[in-house]
Design an enzyme around this catalytic site. Structure first.
Site, PDB file in Angstrom:
ATOM      1  N   ASN A 119     -37.184  29.918 -57.012  1.00 58.87           N
ATOM      2  CA  ASN A 119     -37.664  31.090 -56.467  1.00 58.87           C
ATOM      3  C   ASN A 119     -39.049  31.366 -56.380  1.00 58.87           C
ATOM      4  O   ASN A 119     -39.582  31.642 -55.614  1.00 58.87           O
ATOM      5  CB  ASN A 119     -36.825  32.247 -57.049  1.00 58.87           C
ATOM      6  CG  ASN A 119     -35.457  32.442 -56.838  1.00 58.87           C
ATOM      7  OD1 ASN A 119     -35.126  32.421 -55.730  1.00 58.87           O
ATOM      8  ND2 ASN A 119     -34.460  32.223 -57.919  1.00 58.87           N
ATOM      9  N   THR A 147     -33.378  23.543 -57.959  1.00 60.25           N
ATOM     10  CA  THR A 147     -33.038  24.231 -59.416  1.00 60.25           C
ATOM     11  C   THR A 147     -31.588  24.010 -60.076  1.00 60.25           C
ATOM     12  O   THR A 147     -30.928  23.860 -59.232  1.00 60.25           O
ATOM     13  CB  THR A 147     -33.236  25.653 -59.064  1.00 60.25           C
ATOM     14  OG1 THR A 147     -33.013  26.684 -60.306  1.00 60.25           O
ATOM     15  CG2 THR A 147     -32.426  26.476 -58.062  1.00 60.25           C
ATOM     16  N   VAL A 148     -31.562  23.624 -60.957  1.00 55.44           N
ATOM     17  CA  VAL A 148     -30.397  23.658 -61.921  1.00 55.44           C
ATOM     18  C   VAL A 148     -29.460  24.993 -61.836  1.00 55.44           C
ATOM     19  O   VAL A 148     -28.244  24.662 -62.018  1.00 55.44           O
ATOM     20  CB  VAL A 148     -30.488  22.989 -63.130  1.00 55.44           C
ATOM     21  CG1 VAL A 148     -31.013  21.710 -63.170  1.00 55.44           C
ATOM     22  CG2 VAL A 148     -31.243  23.896 -64.104  1.00 55.44           C
ATOM     23  N   ASP A 149     -30.165  25.951 -61.798  1.00 50.77           N
ATOM     24  CA  ASP A 149     -29.477  27.388 -61.842  1.00 50.77           C
ATOM     25  C   ASP A 149     -28.730  27.683 -60.592  1.00 50.77           C
ATOM     26  O   ASP A 149     -27.863  28.577 -60.629  1.00 50.77           O
ATOM     27  CB  ASP A 149     -30.635  28.310 -62.164  1.00 50.77           C
ATOM     28  CG  ASP A 149     -31.330  28.055 -63.482  1.00 50.77           C
ATOM     29  OD1 ASP A 149     -30.463  27.971 -64.506  1.00 50.77           O
ATOM     30  OD2 ASP A 149     -32.496  28.545 -63.981  1.00 50.77           O
ATOM     31  N   MET A 195     -27.672  26.334 -69.908  1.00 54.10           N
ATOM     32  CA  MET A 195     -28.710  27.045 -69.277  1.00 54.10           C
ATOM     33  C   MET A 195     -28.164  27.966 -68.096  1.00 54.10           C
ATOM     34  O   MET A 195     -26.983  28.010 -67.841  1.00 54.10           O
ATOM     35  CB  MET A 195     -29.559  25.923 -68.610  1.00 54.10           C
ATOM     36  CG  MET A 195     -30.570  25.156 -69.370  1.00 54.10           C
ATOM     37  SD  MET A 195     -31.498  24.171 -68.437  1.00 54.10           S
ATOM     38  CE  MET A 195     -32.385  23.043 -69.815  1.00 54.10           C
ATOM     39  N   GLU A 252     -26.702  30.689 -71.682  1.00 53.14           N
ATOM     40  CA  GLU A 252     -27.980  31.144 -72.616  1.00 53.14           C
ATOM     41  C   GLU A 252     -28.255  32.700 -72.334  1.00 53.14           C
ATOM     42  O   GLU A 252     -28.795  33.232 -73.018  1.00 53.14           O
ATOM     43  CB  GLU A 252     -29.223  30.434 -72.414  1.00 53.14           C
ATOM     44  CG  GLU A 252     -29.592  30.568 -71.033  1.00 53.14           C
ATOM     45  CD  GLU A 252     -30.728  29.450 -70.547  1.00 53.14           C
ATOM     46  OE1 GLU A 252     -31.487  28.951 -71.782  1.00 53.14           O
ATOM     47  OE2 GLU A 252     -31.156  29.439 -69.516  1.00 53.14           O
TER      48      GLU A 252
END
Length: 425
Positions: A119, A147-149, A195, A252
């Protein structure tokens, strides 16, 4: 809003930079960028350590790398050119940095800038796409998703997520088999912290490890839901009494009813994000104090995003594809766009790459739909499975050496001769 275009430049160099936390497949995107540019006769420079390298005029000449070395990036984790967490302020707040970037671009005839990140990186690319005209320099900027998110807006999924999702599901499955075998006389509760600061995509992926009330993970804690201590403890107790043991996966970013992170370290990164870590031991202590169960917990942290050995083939292919598409868009004269993944079918899974305006992506966060979380708040729905399952499919094999370890590549990263005075941001 259609992607912005300018007349396509025929000469000049391309600058590629990696940003933020890296992934198991971000270098596949780098390989896509470099190979596509080479095929078009365009020289690629890489910024060492992300946007900081551009500001410092610390550039890498990728033409010094062999074709085989670039190809090996497709299976090498980490960030081949270095990354950073550094966010540019607005032009009004810090004009000097933008002027410096334009000076560097001008000094090295950089006409295309590709910023590979999430982002905040999309925001940076958007700002730079607008600033060239203001400062009198023709530059096209393309954001490249990573992004891993999995929290970038517009794109169906983010390169990097599929692999961390696969690693998380595998780890949940394997650890749960271990716990089940020891539950009679030892561990009753296992807690895996994953995460995900504001969006529970990675936690949700753990749900792919099993189906049904007795299959692990028995409890998933999402940042989208406020943590209910009483409900959590009741579910743990009921699961242990019924199954004999309990696997918990916790994001997390889990917060209490007051909106406070259960495990905030009290520090913030360069983007202003709270540094998190430690929700698993908090939950473990709660289980021990209130229920008396023996427990184990784990925080894989960097292991999640560096686990190239467990990468998803779909993810690796998508990461490579967005890199190639970014070059195509840049050389076609597009500006302020990002190549995004568009899903055209679930079964069989089909996808394609299309350009999307950065203005619709920058600083917007995609959270999981409510329809992806079960009504009790502790699991994933059938809709979530339909979305997640295709993203972890397929294996992306590694070349192994005689020492039993993967043959990862380390590039020469030959520096480009600086032409400007030193700059300290």
């Amino acid at each position: 809003m259609s992607p912005a275009r300018r007349s396509s430049a025929t000469t000049g160099n391309l600058l590629y930079a990696q940003s933020g936390g890296v992934t198991a497949v971000i270098n596949a995107t780098a390989a896509g960028v470099i190979e596509a540019a080479r095929a078009r006769g365009v020289k690629v420079y890489a910024a060492r350590n992300g946007i900081l390298g551009a500001l410092r005029e610390d550039l890498i000449d990728t033409t010094k790398e062999t074709a085989s070395a670039i190809a090996a990036l497709r299976h090498t984790p980490g960030g081949a050119f270095g990354s950073c967490r550094y966010k540019l302020k607005s032009l009004e707040d810090n004009r000097a940095e933008y002027e410096r970037l334009i000076e560097v671009f001008r000094a090295h005839d950089i006409r295309w800038f590709l910023y590979n990140g999430g982002n905040d990186s999309a925001d940076t690319a958007l700002k730079l796409s607008r600033i060239g005209k203001t400062l009198g320099y023709d530059i096209r900027c393309i954001g490249v998703p990573k992004t891993v998110d999995n929290d970038l807006a517009v794109t169906d999924c983010c390169p990097g997520f599929g692999s961390v999702a696969k690693y998380t599901a595998i780890s949940t499955l394997e650890a749960s088999l271990d716990v089940a075998s020891m539950a009679e006389t030892s561990t009753k509760v296992f807690i895996l912290e994953v995460m995900g600061r504001h969006a529970g995509w990675i936690a949700a992926a753990a749900g792919l490890a099993g189906e049904g009330p007795d299959a692990a993970p028995h409890i998933i804690l999402f940042p989208e839901n406020a943590f209910d201590e009483a409900a959590f403890l009741a579910r743990v107790k009921a699961t242990v009494e019924r199954v004999g043991w309990c696997t918990v996966v916790a994001s997390e970013g889990v917060r209490n009813a007051a909106g406070q992170f259960l495990a905030e370290a009290g520090t913030r990164d360069a983007f202003g994000h709270a540094q998190l870590g430690g929700v698993a031991p908090v939950l473990a202590a709660l289980v021990k104090e209130k229920l008396g169960y023996k427990y184990h917990w784990a925080v894989p942290d960097y292991l999640q995003r560096s686990a190239r050995h467990a990468a998803s083939k779909v993810d690796a292919d998508q990461a490579f594809a967005v890199g190639r598409a970014a070059v195509d868009y840049a050389l076609a004269g597009m500006n302020a766009v990002m190549p995004v993944i568009v899903r055209s079918a679930d079964a069989p899974y089909r996808w394609k790459i299309e350009p999307a305006p950065l203005a619709k992506i920058a600083n917007r966060e995609k959270k999981m739909p409510k329809s992806f979380i079960t009504r009790d708040g502790f699991g994933i729905t059938a809709a979530a499975r339909r979305y997640l399952s295709p993203l972890i499919r397929g294996e992306a094999p590694l070349p192994y050496g005689k020492n039993g370890l993967p043959n990862y590549v380390r590039l020469k990263n030959t520096a480009v001769t600086a032409r400007l005075p030193a700059f300290k941001p």
